[in-house]
Motif scaffolding. Structure first.
Motif, PDB file in Angstrom:
ATOM      1  N   TRP A 156       0.805   9.558  -5.403  1.00 38.87           N
ATOM      2  CA  TRP A 156       1.342  10.904  -5.163  1.00 38.87           C
ATOM      3  C   TRP A 156       2.153  11.386  -6.355  1.00 38.87           C
ATOM      4  O   TRP A 156       2.020  12.524  -6.805  1.00 38.87           O
ATOM      5  CB  TRP A 156       2.213  10.885  -3.903  1.00 38.87           C
ATOM      6  CG  TRP A 156       2.706  12.253  -3.501  1.00 38.87           C
ATOM      7  CD1 TRP A 156       2.092  13.142  -2.681  1.00 38.87           C
ATOM      8  CD2 TRP A 156       3.922  12.881  -3.936  1.00 38.87           C
ATOM      9  NE1 TRP A 156       2.841  14.291  -2.567  1.00 38.87           N
ATOM     10  CE2 TRP A 156       3.975  14.153  -3.328  1.00 38.87           C
ATOM     11  CE3 TRP A 156       4.972  12.488  -4.766  1.00 38.87           C
ATOM     12  CZ2 TRP A 156       5.026  15.039  -3.532  1.00 38.87           C
ATOM     13  CZ3 TRP A 156       6.020  13.367  -4.981  1.00 38.87           C
ATOM     14  CH2 TRP A 156       6.043  14.633  -4.363  1.00 38.87           C
ATOM     15  N   GLY A 157       3.007  10.503  -6.898  1.00 41.09           N
ATOM     16  CA  GLY A 157       3.818  10.885  -8.047  1.00 41.09           C
ATOM     17  C   GLY A 157       2.989  11.177  -9.273  1.00 41.09           C
ATOM     18  O   GLY A 157       3.238  12.144 -10.009  1.00 41.09           O
ATOM     19  N   GLU A 209      -0.285   8.044 -16.596  1.00 45.66           N
ATOM     20  CA  GLU A 209      -1.107   6.882 -16.244  1.00 45.66           C
ATOM     21  C   GLU A 209      -1.613   6.176 -17.494  1.00 45.66           C
ATOM     22  O   GLU A 209      -1.602   4.943 -17.586  1.00 45.66           O
ATOM     23  CB  GLU A 209      -2.278   7.318 -15.364  1.00 45.66           C
ATOM     24  CG  GLU A 209      -1.880   7.795 -13.986  1.00 45.66           C
ATOM     25  CD  GLU A 209      -3.067   8.331 -13.212  1.00 45.66           C
ATOM     26  OE1 GLU A 209      -3.117   8.112 -11.994  1.00 45.66           O
ATOM     27  OE2 GLU A 209      -3.950   8.970 -13.833  1.00 45.66           O
ATOM     28  N   HIS A 210      -2.072   6.950 -18.455  1.00 43.06           N
ATOM     29  CA  HIS A 210      -2.571   6.384 -19.708  1.00 43.06           C
ATOM     30  C   HIS A 210      -1.475   5.581 -20.396  1.00 43.06           C
ATOM     31  O   HIS A 210      -1.699   4.437 -20.831  1.00 43.06           O
ATOM     32  CB  HIS A 210      -3.067   7.511 -20.620  1.00 43.06           C
ATOM     33  CG  HIS A 210      -3.701   7.040 -21.889  1.00 43.06           C
ATOM     34  ND1 HIS A 210      -2.969   6.717 -23.007  1.00 43.06           N
ATOM     35  CD2 HIS A 210      -5.008   6.828 -22.223  1.00 43.06           C
ATOM     36  CE1 HIS A 210      -3.781   6.343 -23.977  1.00 43.06           C
ATOM     37  NE2 HIS A 210      -5.026   6.394 -23.525  1.00 43.06           N
ATOM     38  N   PRO A 229       0.814  -1.225   0.000  1.00 44.72           N
ATOM     39  CA  PRO A 229       0.000   0.000   0.000  1.00 44.72           C
ATOM     40  C   PRO A 229       0.848   1.276   0.000  1.00 44.72           C
ATOM     41  O   PRO A 229       0.448   2.283  -0.581  1.00 44.72           O
ATOM     42  CB  PRO A 229      -0.819  -0.128   1.293  1.00 44.72           C
ATOM     43  CG  PRO A 229      -0.911  -1.603   1.527  1.00 44.72           C
ATOM     44  CD  PRO A 229       0.426  -2.139   1.089  1.00 44.72           C
ATOM     45  N   LEU A 230       2.021   1.208   0.639  1.00 48.92           N
ATOM     46  CA  LEU A 230       2.905   2.374   0.625  1.00 48.92           C
ATOM     47  C   LEU A 230       3.418   2.643  -0.786  1.00 48.92           C
ATOM     48  O   LEU A 230       3.462   3.795  -1.232  1.00 48.92           O
ATOM     49  CB  LEU A 230       4.083   2.145   1.579  1.00 48.92           C
ATOM     50  CG  LEU A 230       5.186   3.211   1.566  1.00 48.92           C
ATOM     51  CD1 LEU A 230       4.624   4.573   1.962  1.00 48.92           C
ATOM     52  CD2 LEU A 230       6.326   2.809   2.503  1.00 48.92           C
ATOM     53  N   LEU A 231       3.778   1.583  -1.520  1.00 49.77           N
ATOM     54  CA  LEU A 231       4.246   1.763  -2.894  1.00 49.77           C
ATOM     55  C   LEU A 231       3.142   2.352  -3.764  1.00 49.77           C
ATOM     56  O   LEU A 231       3.388   3.241  -4.585  1.00 49.77           O
ATOM     57  CB  LEU A 231       4.711   0.427  -3.470  1.00 49.77           C
ATOM     58  CG  LEU A 231       5.916  -0.248  -2.819  1.00 49.77           C
ATOM     59  CD1 LEU A 231       6.278  -1.506  -3.595  1.00 49.77           C
ATOM     60  CD2 LEU A 231       7.106   0.690  -2.748  1.00 49.77           C
ATOM     61  N   VAL A 232       1.916   1.848  -3.587  1.00 50.50           N
ATOM     62  CA  VAL A 232       0.796   2.370  -4.381  1.00 50.50           C
ATOM     63  C   VAL A 232       0.509   3.816  -4.021  1.00 50.50           C
ATOM     64  O   VAL A 232       0.215   4.646  -4.884  1.00 50.50           O
ATOM     65  CB  VAL A 232      -0.450   1.488  -4.189  1.00 50.50           C
ATOM     66  CG1 VAL A 232      -1.651   2.072  -4.924  1.00 50.50           C
ATOM     67  CG2 VAL A 232      -0.178   0.071  -4.698  1.00 50.50           C
ATOM     68  N   GLY A 255       1.188  14.353 -13.081  1.00 47.22           N
ATOM     69  CA  GLY A 255      -0.152  14.725 -13.516  1.00 47.22           C
ATOM     70  C   GLY A 255      -0.438  16.201 -13.343  1.00 47.22           C
ATOM     71  O   GLY A 255       0.459  17.036 -13.243  1.00 47.22           O
ATOM     72  N   ASP A 256      -1.741  16.486 -13.280  1.00 49.16           N
ATOM     73  CA  ASP A 256      -2.152  17.882 -13.194  1.00 49.16           C
ATOM     74  C   ASP A 256      -2.518  18.294 -11.774  1.00 49.16           C
ATOM     75  O   ASP A 256      -3.006  19.402 -11.556  1.00 49.16           O
ATOM     76  CB  ASP A 256      -3.333  18.143 -14.132  1.00 49.16           C
ATOM     77  CG  ASP A 256      -4.558  17.296 -13.782  1.00 49.16           C
ATOM     78  OD1 ASP A 256      -5.549  17.381 -14.533  1.00 49.16           O
ATOM     79  OD2 ASP A 256      -4.509  16.574 -12.773  1.00 49.16           O
TER      80      ASP A 256
END
Length: 287
Positions: free
Chosen positions: A98-99, A119-120, A90-93, A105-106
């Motif tokens: 966050w990244g 992500e796309h 869960p920490l990695l996710v 991202g925006d």
């Protein structure tokens, strides 16, 4: 590395000591993705053999990984997550979320994605890749079922944020519609069966939450819980934090019997179209 005395009772500081540096985080990321052998890890991360040996040794010593012998001559080991290591997923996710949101991202809270976003690109790059072995998720309706149906030429995996959730005001873009999506897959279930296609719905909700929804809505296909984020970490699936929990963004994968991703639908903005398209793509794989 010396620590301030106050850090001896600080869980954050102790966790930082285990993770050590960004190489350790990347090692854990790749092990979660199924790259569990030394050469595969070295190739994916780009570390020298000496540095990788040191990092693996530290993670084993901290109880995050354990070594499993897979070859005796010469001796070769696989590096697998322990329970302590799996608890770091869960920490990695969360770090990925966050990244994606604040670096790549925006900065917006959304359950969908831009066509030109990281992500796309990451999700669509799954096409042609194989799901790691050993990823099995608890099933809501009773006995655990395999993530990929062994007796079906194709399995459709659809990830969704969650059912029965008040997303608040203003609503999170793309988060609503999970009940509609499940109902449309439910109504199309006879067509999936006729085509020989297996179907799995996946969210980070707990199994009992999914089970209540499945009973209420008479869902005939398995709902699987990724509350431990094993699938999200293995495939680097996009996530967002909503209603107090990390949740999958809506996406659909068509996977063959050899666990290879053949088709990807992401983002899923038009839910009726996506359900029909998932059936069309998967049925084409069974022909």
């Amino acid at each position: 590395m010396r620590m301030h005395n106050a850090d001896e009772t600080c869980g954050t500081a102790q966790a930082a000591m285990v993770l050590g540096d960004w190489w350790n985080v990347l090692v854990l990321r790749e092990v979660a993705r199924g790259h569990v052998r030394f050469d595969a890890l070295a190739a994916e991360i780009g570390l020298s053999r000496k540095v990788l040996t040191e990092r693996l040794g530290r993670l084993v010593a901290h109880g995050v990984l354990h070594r499993s012998l897979y070859q005796r001559r010469p001796v070769r080991y696989e590096y697998l997550l322990t329970d302590a290591g799996a608890a770091l997923l869960p920490l990695l996710v969360a770090m990925q979320d966050w990244g994606d949101r604040w670096v790549l991202g925006d900065g917006g809270l959304t359950a969908t994605a831009r066509q030109d976003g990281a992500e796309h690109a990451r999700v669509h790059a799954l096409t042609g890749t194989r799901l790691p072995d050993g990823i099995e998720l608890p099933a809501a309706q009773g006995p655990d079922v395999p993530l990929i149906a062994p007796d079906a030429p194709a399995t459709v995996l659809f990830a969704y944020p969650g059912t029965g959730i008040d997303w608040g005001e203003p609503p999170i873009p793309g988060a609503a519609g999970c009940t509609l999506e499940n109902r449309l897959f439910r109504d199309a279930w006879p067509d999936f069966q006729a085509a020989g296609v297996a179907l799995r719905g996946i969210s980070t909700q707990l199994p009992y939450e999914q089970a209540e929804f499945a009973r209420t809505e008479r869902i005939p296909y398995p709902l699987l819980s990724d509350a431990g984020h094993r699938l999200a970490a293995a495939l680097r699936l996009p996530a967002f934090r909503g209603a107090g929990r990390l949740r999958h963004k809506r996406l659909i994968l068509v996977v063959d019997a050899e666990r290879t991703v053949r088709d990807v639908l992401f983002p899923v903005d038009d839910i009726p179209y996506a359900v029909a398209e998932a059936l069309r793509l998967a049925a084409g794989r069974t022909a």
